[in-house]
Write an enzyme that holds these catalytic residues in place. Structure first.
Site, PDB file in Angstrom:
ATOM      1  N   GLU A 256       0.853  -1.220  -0.026  1.00  0.00           N
ATOM      2  CA  GLU A 256      -0.039   0.127  -0.001  1.00  0.00           C
ATOM      3  C   GLU A 256       1.046   1.262  -0.162  1.00  0.00           C
ATOM      4  O   GLU A 256       1.690   1.356   0.803  1.00  0.00           O
ATOM      5  CB  GLU A 256      -0.619  -0.091   1.345  1.00  0.00           C
ATOM      6  CG  GLU A 256      -2.132  -0.563   1.175  1.00  0.00           C
ATOM      7  CD  GLU A 256      -2.999  -0.535   2.443  1.00  0.00           C
ATOM      8  OE1 GLU A 256      -3.375   0.907   2.904  1.00  0.00           O
ATOM      9  OE2 GLU A 256      -3.590  -1.290   2.825  1.00  0.00           O
TER      10      GLU A 256
ATOM     11  N   ASP B 146      -6.152   8.217  10.304  1.00  0.00           N
ATOM     12  CA  ASP B 146      -5.043   7.830  10.786  1.00  0.00           C
ATOM     13  C   ASP B 146      -4.318   8.245  12.268  1.00  0.00           C
ATOM     14  O   ASP B 146      -4.865   9.398  12.454  1.00  0.00           O
ATOM     15  CB  ASP B 146      -3.849   8.394   9.867  1.00  0.00           C
ATOM     16  CG  ASP B 146      -3.708   7.508   8.628  1.00  0.00           C
ATOM     17  OD1 ASP B 146      -3.830   6.221   8.711  1.00  0.00           O
ATOM     18  OD2 ASP B 146      -4.033   7.851   7.559  1.00  0.00           O
TER      19      ASP B 146
END
Lengths: 268, 401
Positions: A49, A60
């Site tokens: 990724e 995040d």
């Protein structure tokens, strides 16, 4: 055939689970990102990724936020990130690339121009964490025409949405292991096994689990239940710790080795 | 104009729900609960009761005669939201959402805050309704608004310092959303403006429209007609949306949103989202956003912590692009001047946010005939800013007025 499908088909035949590491592009710089990608492949990563740094990474936790900030200090753009994929290919990397980006950089780039670029640069999949199915119609159609898999996230809170999301998925279904943002954790959502079972029932596609996975034991725990395990923050933290080594030519190899060793250990 | 938002939370192309999947069910649940309770007379009665008896509504529409005479043009009316309990319009929304949270069976609430006004309003309603409350506030803003930090703590809330990114309102919003993702099971998020993912822009507008509903009725009583202008400051845009909304169908009434130009729109230090921003996706919705060419959101600047925000509510973007409302910038310096003028002519110290609306009125009123009427949203009182203002003015008030 899309490289993601080929990879999962091969792993399935071999009875193996995919290890999918995440890294933030341009952390600490673009040239190093290419070297890290090579290192990850050599250490056993099955797909990677590629995280596009963003000013407001809502999904995040602190580790990836810091990586984003470091990359943005170097003014890393979406185009830079996509070019890293191309350069890594030229450097001989074979495994599939999945671009992980928040929606606004893509929207500002222009959807048509973006898909024109990704399909020509060897990106096989796309994850946009702030684009739920209610908002993804246009992007999904363009992804399909471009032959790039739009990989959706399902969460333990998705409930009856799981079926609807899985039905539209391509490549694999990304199962979020726990409530919360990305980041290493000791515990997962209590109903995690049932949740993964539900997703498994809802789709023919491979399923992968991510968010909070950081050790060999945790990878092992999920290998039995999933076709892929995604490791993000733990790798980004390992990169962060290696930055002083990576920055000096004399210790660069040692820095890359630290990252490679960590991934090899996860792989088991 | 057609009814907005549509069922997907869209105001034309703006709005929507650009959030991680983990939050989607919580947003759908919230929307369903809101649609249910907004039609429930018992819910409406409780909200109305608290607005009336607890916050002191209706707030007055005050004819600022001395200010009007000083400027020598239109008649200026101030909608006195500063007279609400806690000193700003923010309580209108926290009463509504607090009662909703309770009906939904949630015992914990969270909120983001910039200047601290929404944080204080949330802490207040948490105390009143017996809810546990955490307020996320940028470390930078905590320094600028120490008094409000202490007020929240006094009210029994926890103030969580936000040290990520800009350490101001933008990142306080990010942290609150991140916390909500982790605690979505038992926690209600009281969002303080007409921003964020659907249903917040619609719901907060509905809870704030009481400002405009009252003002419209009051000006009809006072003047026997509708105003020529309605002026309000916009950061996220909740007081402006609240006062604009009931006038949207009255096409002769011009709606003027005033955004923070900071040190000037030609510098990099401003919060002029409408003047300098572009369409984009930020914190859950599509709207105007201050961003660079690559879609990275840019830090905003304003003397007023409440306007120091690089986004704006999607319905404002809709009003702007459809031409129904106009948005103009006012600098820090102009706001400070306006604050002093209003203090001296009317004995009202406005919040720095509201001072931006006053500053625009100071420009506008003298250009209009004496029979014209301007209604200004005086969204909050300036007590919270007095220490900061002292700093800006170098310890002594400007003697030029």
């Amino acid at each position: 055939m899309n490289l993601i499908d080929t990879a999962f088909a091969r792993l399935k035949a071999e009875g193996k689970t995919a290890l999918i590491p995440f890294l933030t592009m341009g952390d600490p710089d673009l040239a190093t990102s290419i070297d890290i990608i090579k290192t990850l492949e050599e250490a056993g990563a099955d797909m990677i990724e590629l995280g596009v740094p963003y000013s407001d990474p809502l999904a995040d936790g602190p580790v990836i936020q810091r990586a984003s900030e470091r990359a943005l200090t170097n003014s890393i753009t979406l185009t830079d990130c996509i070019q890293v994929a191309e350069q890594a290919r030229e450097a001989g990397v074979k495994i599939p690339f999945i671009l992980f980006t928040y929606y606004n950089p893509v929207y500002q780039f222009g959807l048509d121009a973006f898909f024109e670029l990704v399909k020509s640069k060897g990106i096989s999949g796309l994850i946009i964490p702030d684009l739920p199915i209610e908002e993804d119609e246009e992007v999904r159609q363009l992804s399909e025409s471009a032959g790039v898999h739009l990989i959706p996230l399902v969460a333990p809170t998705s409930n009856d949405r799981v079926t609807r999301i899985s039905r539209k998925a391509k490549g694999f279904v990304y199962c979020v292991s726990s409530l919360g943002v990305t980041g290493e954790r000791a515990d997962f959502h209590t109903g995690i096994n049932d949740f993964l079972g539900t997703v498994r029932q809802a789709t023919e596609l491979p399923i992968a689990v991510g968010f909070g996975i950081s050790s060999r034991e945790q990878v092992k725990r999920f290998e039995k239940l999933c076709d892929g395990v995604i490791v993000g923050s733990a790798i980004v933290r390992t990169i962060e710790e290696a930055i002083p080594l990576l920055k000096e030519e004399s210790s660069r190899a040692a820095g890359l080795k630290q990252i490679g060793d960590f991934v090899a250990k996860l792989k088991g | 104009m057609t009814q907005v938002p549509d069922q997907n939370g869209r105001f034309g192309k703006f709005g929507g729900r650009y959030v991680p999947e983990t939050l989607m069910n919580a947003l759908l649940e919230l929307e369903e609960a809101y649609r249910h309770y907004s039609k429930d007379p018992a819910f409406q009665d409780e909200v109305r009761y608290l607005l009336h008896k607890y916050s002191g509504r209706p707030t007055s529409l005050y004819y600022a005669e001395r200010l009007s005479r000083h400027l020598g043009g239109a008649k200026i009316y101030l909608k006195r939201e500063d007279l609400n309990h806690t000193g700003a319009h923010k309580i209108n929304n926290t009463i509504g959402q607090g009662v909703l949270a309770k009906r939904m069976g949630k015992s914990k609430i969270i909120a983001e805050t910039g200047a601290g006004q929404h944080g204080v309003a949330s802490a207040t309603i948490a105390a009143l309704l017996g809810l546990e409350c955490k307020v996320f506030m940028g470390e930078e803003d905590m320094k600028r608004q120490q008094l409000n930090v202490f007020r929240m703590q006094l009210l029994g809330s926890e103030v969580v310092p936000v040290v990520s990114g800009t350490r101001t309102l933008k990142d306080a919003c990010n942290e609150t959303l991140r916390y909500w993702v982790s605690h979505v099971d038992d926690t209600y998020y009281i969002l303080g403006s007409v921003t964020g993912p659907h249903p917040y822009p619609m719901m907060v507008r509905d809870f704030q429209r009481i400002i405009g509903d009252e003002a419209r009725q009051q000006i009809l009583t006072e003047e026997g007609r509708l105003p020529d202008y309605v002026v309000a400051a916009v950061g996220g845009g909740s007081n402006a949306m609240g006062i604009f909304y009931p006038f949207v169908q009255d096409e002769a009434v011009r709606l003027l949103g005033v955004e923070a130009a900071g040190r000037g729109v030609d510098t990099t230090e401003h919060a002029a989202t409408m003047t300098k921003g572009r369409h984009g996706v930020f914190q859950g919705s599509m709207s105007y956003v201050l961003q660079d060419e690559h879609g990275q959101v840019q830090p905003a600047h304003s003397i007023s912590a409440g306007l120091d925000y690089p986004g704006i509510g999607p319905e404002h973007s809709y009003l702007k692009d459809s031409g129904r409302a106009e948005y103009v910038p006012i600098t820090d310096a102009e706001a400070l001047e306006a604050l002093q003028l209003l203090s001296r002519t009317e004995g009202i110290i406005p919040a720095l946010e509201s001072a931006h609306a006053i500053a625009q009125t100071i420009k506008l009123a003298p250009t209009l005939d004496k029979d014209k009427v301007v209604v200004v949203s005086l969204s909050g009182r300036g007590d919270k800013d007095v220490e900061a203002i002292m700093g800006y003015l170098g310890g002594s008030v400007n003697e030029s007025h």
